[in-house]
Design a protein around this motif. Sequence first.
Motif, PDB file in Angstrom:
ATOM      1  N   LYS A  98      -7.751   3.981  -1.720  1.00 27.59           N
ATOM      2  CA  LYS A  98      -8.949   3.795  -2.782  1.00 27.59           C
ATOM      3  C   LYS A  98      -9.336   4.909  -3.367  1.00 27.59           C
ATOM      4  O   LYS A  98      -9.312   5.095  -4.712  1.00 27.59           O
ATOM      5  CB  LYS A  98     -10.201   2.976  -2.066  1.00 27.59           C
ATOM      6  CG  LYS A  98      -9.902   1.596  -1.920  1.00 27.59           C
ATOM      7  CD  LYS A  98     -11.007   1.011  -1.149  1.00 27.59           C
ATOM      8  CE  LYS A  98     -10.809  -0.221  -0.601  1.00 27.59           C
ATOM      9  NZ  LYS A  98     -12.028  -0.668   0.225  1.00 27.59           N
ATOM     10  N   MET A 113      -5.446  -2.004   1.443  1.00 35.18           N
ATOM     11  CA  MET A 113      -6.050  -0.794   1.018  1.00 35.18           C
ATOM     12  C   MET A 113      -7.094  -0.210   1.892  1.00 35.18           C
ATOM     13  O   MET A 113      -8.226  -0.782   2.256  1.00 35.18           O
ATOM     14  CB  MET A 113      -6.741  -1.000  -0.384  1.00 35.18           C
ATOM     15  CG  MET A 113      -5.686  -1.148  -1.561  1.00 35.18           C
ATOM     16  SD  MET A 113      -6.457  -1.378  -3.302  1.00 35.18           S
ATOM     17  CE  MET A 113      -6.755   0.285  -3.591  1.00 35.18           C
ATOM     18  N   ASP A 114      -6.740   1.252   2.370  1.00 30.84           N
ATOM     19  CA  ASP A 114      -7.873   1.714   2.970  1.00 30.84           C
ATOM     20  C   ASP A 114      -8.559   2.841   2.226  1.00 30.84           C
ATOM     21  O   ASP A 114      -8.286   2.777   0.961  1.00 30.84           O
ATOM     22  CB  ASP A 114      -7.191   2.550   4.352  1.00 30.84           C
ATOM     23  CG  ASP A 114      -6.199   3.610   3.757  1.00 30.84           C
ATOM     24  OD1 ASP A 114      -5.935   3.896   2.596  1.00 30.84           O
ATOM     25  OD2 ASP A 114      -5.260   3.807   4.787  1.00 30.84           O
ATOM     26  N   ASP A 115      -9.449   3.463   2.913  1.00 29.63           N
ATOM     27  CA  ASP A 115     -10.299   4.382   2.123  1.00 29.63           C
ATOM     28  C   ASP A 115      -9.747   5.579   1.281  1.00 29.63           C
ATOM     29  O   ASP A 115      -9.840   5.960   0.329  1.00 29.63           O
ATOM     30  CB  ASP A 115     -11.450   4.937   2.767  1.00 29.63           C
ATOM     31  CG  ASP A 115     -12.361   4.022   3.245  1.00 29.63           C
ATOM     32  OD1 ASP A 115     -12.741   2.933   2.408  1.00 29.63           O
ATOM     33  OD2 ASP A 115     -13.188   4.103   4.204  1.00 29.63           O
ATOM     34  N   LYS A 175      -7.242   7.764  -4.003  1.00 29.81           N
ATOM     35  CA  LYS A 175      -6.108   7.938  -4.740  1.00 29.81           C
ATOM     36  C   LYS A 175      -6.191   7.048  -5.958  1.00 29.81           C
ATOM     37  O   LYS A 175      -5.720   7.747  -6.972  1.00 29.81           O
ATOM     38  CB  LYS A 175      -4.868   7.779  -4.000  1.00 29.81           C
ATOM     39  CG  LYS A 175      -4.595   8.607  -2.801  1.00 29.81           C
ATOM     40  CD  LYS A 175      -3.293   8.290  -2.066  1.00 29.81           C
ATOM     41  CE  LYS A 175      -2.931   9.273  -0.975  1.00 29.81           C
ATOM     42  NZ  LYS A 175      -1.812   9.355  -0.370  1.00 29.81           N
ATOM     43  N   CYS A 176      -6.574   5.963  -5.832  1.00 31.84           N
ATOM     44  CA  CYS A 176      -6.737   5.107  -6.894  1.00 31.84           C
ATOM     45  C   CYS A 176      -7.691   5.567  -7.891  1.00 31.84           C
ATOM     46  O   CYS A 176      -7.262   5.353  -9.205  1.00 31.84           O
ATOM     47  CB  CYS A 176      -6.922   3.429  -6.659  1.00 31.84           C
ATOM     48  SG  CYS A 176      -5.286   2.836  -5.889  1.00 31.84           S
ATOM     49  N   ALA A 177      -8.769   6.044  -7.290  1.00 31.22           N
ATOM     50  CA  ALA A 177     -10.083   6.520  -8.200  1.00 31.22           C
ATOM     51  C   ALA A 177      -9.375   7.605  -9.039  1.00 31.22           C
ATOM     52  O   ALA A 177     -10.209   7.962 -10.304  1.00 31.22           O
ATOM     53  CB  ALA A 177     -11.057   6.985  -7.345  1.00 31.22           C
ATOM     54  N   TYR A 214      -4.477  -6.605  -1.419  1.00 36.43           N
ATOM     55  CA  TYR A 214      -5.829  -5.876  -1.476  1.00 36.43           C
ATOM     56  C   TYR A 214      -6.051  -5.460  -0.200  1.00 36.43           C
ATOM     57  O   TYR A 214      -6.933  -4.358   0.156  1.00 36.43           O
ATOM     58  CB  TYR A 214      -6.944  -6.413  -2.304  1.00 36.43           C
ATOM     59  CG  TYR A 214      -6.769  -6.287  -3.663  1.00 36.43           C
ATOM     60  CD1 TYR A 214      -7.013  -4.931  -4.545  1.00 36.43           C
ATOM     61  CD2 TYR A 214      -6.316  -7.353  -4.503  1.00 36.43           C
ATOM     62  CE1 TYR A 214      -6.822  -4.792  -5.818  1.00 36.43           C
ATOM     63  CE2 TYR A 214      -5.818  -7.136  -5.773  1.00 36.43           C
ATOM     64  CZ  TYR A 214      -6.205  -5.827  -6.498  1.00 36.43           C
ATOM     65  OH  TYR A 214      -6.073  -5.828  -8.076  1.00 36.43           O
ATOM     66  N   ASP A 222       0.862  -1.243  -0.028  1.00 33.47           N
ATOM     67  CA  ASP A 222       0.013  -0.010   0.093  1.00 33.47           C
ATOM     68  C   ASP A 222       0.565   1.225  -0.079  1.00 33.47           C
ATOM     69  O   ASP A 222       0.539   2.297  -0.733  1.00 33.47           O
ATOM     70  CB  ASP A 222      -0.910   0.073   1.289  1.00 33.47           C
ATOM     71  CG  ASP A 222      -0.245  -0.119   2.579  1.00 33.47           C
ATOM     72  OD1 ASP A 222       0.701  -0.650   2.771  1.00 33.47           O
ATOM     73  OD2 ASP A 222      -0.806   0.225   3.467  1.00 33.47           O
TER      74      ASP A 222
END
Length: 137
Positions: free
Chosen positions: A110, A105-107, A112-114, A102, A78
């Motif tokens: 997630k 992965m924290d919120d 940032k990935c978006a 996976y 992460d």
Amino acid sequence: MEFPNLEDLQVSPSYGTIFDKYLFQSVCRACPCLKRLKLRFTVDGHFYYPQLIIPIDGTIPVMHELRFLELIGCELNDIGLAAVIDNGPVLQSLWITGCFNYREMDDELKAKCARVENMTLPQDDPNSYLPFLPPLW
């Protein structure tokens, strides 16, 4: 050695290559204007060797121009994923194979990935490595 004007780069090892743990970071420092980067951390695309997976960790230089990134056969956690996204402010496409958990992965990660339009992360199972998927470009 630096290549400040280089925009596209693909690095693939030859048989018998010994990787520097900081290959990704070194390329980012040497080529700060890259727009497309593909790093293959596996020696043989036909076979998957878990012992050859190179971790992406440590500080990653900011890549102001990087839009497309492929990291093939790497180990990512992460912190490494967050560093890649944080230091690629215009990153549009990220394709990673190798190992990633996976459950880490924290919120915040997630979210940032978006921000990345097209993202493919490795499966949780390292044996699911698929070396023959089409490249991003």
